[in-house]
Design an enzyme around this catalytic site. Structure first.
Site, PDB file in Angstrom:
ATOM      1  CB  SER A   6      40.995  68.666  71.384  1.00  0.00           C
ATOM      2  OG  SER A   6      40.019  68.333  72.352  1.00  0.00           O
ATOM      3  NE  ARG A  27      11.434 106.173  50.708  1.00  0.00           N
ATOM      4  CZ  ARG A  27      11.548 106.704  49.485  1.00  0.00           C
ATOM      5  NH1 ARG A  27      11.566 105.932  48.410  1.00  0.00           N
ATOM      6  NH2 ARG A  27      11.653 108.001  49.339  1.00  0.00           N
TER       7      ARG A  27
END
Length: 375
Positions: free
Chosen positions: A267, A306
């Site tokens: 940390s 498409r």
């Protein structure tokens, strides 16, 4: 997409290297070269043209950023790529992109990239499963308390817990290997009819598939169940990674202390902390997968022959999903391969609910059965 800052943190760096812009360009070029060769094989274009296209493609230096800017007008990078190849090939440029449409090349390139990245995803999933299996075998009789709804329940063994992780990872790996093993070529032409290649279309498609190591499949331009199946399998695999990662985070908590990672994270402000960072980042990567899969599933309604937008939504999303699942698998593999088990803490926590028989025999039998059933 790929990020030099975050990909290593979330385990996606190996997968991302096969999905970056340069890889996309390489896949698109590979498809165009293979298509010219397949067409030449069946007399659709001159063999000399196909050889020339392959030669110039190998020497062509394409800047992905420039290709991207040139792709804006047509909405995909295949259109400017075809122009570049035709210009570079000279007279042989007439044989670039024979009988194909942009979607053929984009879809086949995406499938190629998926296969390239999938090798790494499956390798890390199998590695994580093997690490879980090793933990299960080593601790098949190591007693610990089972927890249900966050509370202490009855005794189990850590081996059975790890065997459950392994079973989920094995099942998810098998489920993901199936779509990876049948990745399909795409060749249908402008409307998915192969009209421009008639009567050689199916033969050209078969040769294209064979040259790229893909499955020979009829055109699937707007039939996207394959993408949906792949998305679902990737999300399930991410979930299979999240389960053991979550357990490790909880079991490594200060108050439990039953496991710890071999290389815990520190940390910036609390030097006493030993964070299970590999498990934490595996969870972080896995959390992204369901949302990305949802985008691909929501884009399945490709209209007519498409799609306008739904198809375009797939390109980056599929790569991001591969990175999320691959990253989760990679970080979990690191976590489990280096996991340190603390039987003394397990025994101490087990003793908190006294009067319960901690005999591990029944759990050990289940461990043996689960490990024996591994593929």
């Amino acid at each position: 997409m790929s990020s030099a800052l975050f990909d290593p943190v979330f385990g996606a760096d190996r997968v991302a290297a096969r999905l970056d812009d340069a890889s996309w360009v390489a896949a698109l070029v590979a498809v165009e070269v293979a298509l010219a060769r397949a067409a030449a094989e069946h007399g659709v274009v001159p063999a000399a043209d196909a050889a020339r296209i392959a030669a110039v493609a190998g020497d062509l230096r394409i800047d992905p950023a420039e290709l991207g800017r040139a792709a804006v007008e047509g909405g995909n990078p295949v259109i400017p790529l075809v122009r570049l190849l035709r210009e570079a090939a000279g007279e042989a440029g007439r044989s670039v992109h024979p009988g194909a449409t942009s979607q053929d090349v984009m879809d086949t390139a995406a499938v190629l990239l998926t296969g390239w990245a999938g090798e790494i995803v499956l390798d890390d999933l199998r590695g994580a499963a093997d690490a879980a299996a090793a933990l299960a075998a080593a601790h098949r009789t190591t007693p610990m308390i089972a927890r249900t709804l966050g509370q202490q329940a009855l005794p189990t063994t850590f081996g059975l817990v790890a065997a459950g992780w392994c079973a989920g990872l094995d099942r998810a790996t098998a489920g993901l290997a199936r779509p990876f093993s049948a990745l399909p070529v795409q060749l249908g032409g402008a409307a998915g009819t192969l009209a421009a290649l008639h009567p050689h279309g199916p033969a050209v498609a078969a040769s294209l598939a064979a040259s790229l190591g893909l499955s020979d499949t009829p055109p699937w331009h707007t039939e996207r169940t394959r993408i949906g199946e792949l998305a679902g399998a990737l999300a399930v695999a991410a979930g299979a990674c999240a389960k053991p990662a979550t357990d490790v985070v909880l079991l490594a908590g200060t108050e439990l202390g039953e496991v710890s990672e071999a290389a815990p994270g520190d940390s910036s402000s609390m030097p006493h902390k030993r964070n299970p960072i590999a498990a934490i980042t595996a969870r972080g990567a896995a959390r992204r997968a369901p949302g990305l899969a949802a985008v691909l599933l929501a884009a399945a309604d490709h209209e007519h022959q498409r799609a306008a937008g739904a198809w375009h939504a797939e390109w980056q999303t599929l790569g991001e999903l591969l990175r999320a699942t691959g990253g989760a698998a990679a970080r979990l593999r690191t976590c489990l391969k280096g996991l340190v088990v603390h039987p003394d803490r397990m025994a101490a926590n087990l003793a908190l609910t006294s009067g319960t028989d901690p005999s591990p025999g029944h759990a050990a039998d289940l461990v043996d059965r689960l490990l024996a059933d591994r593929p």
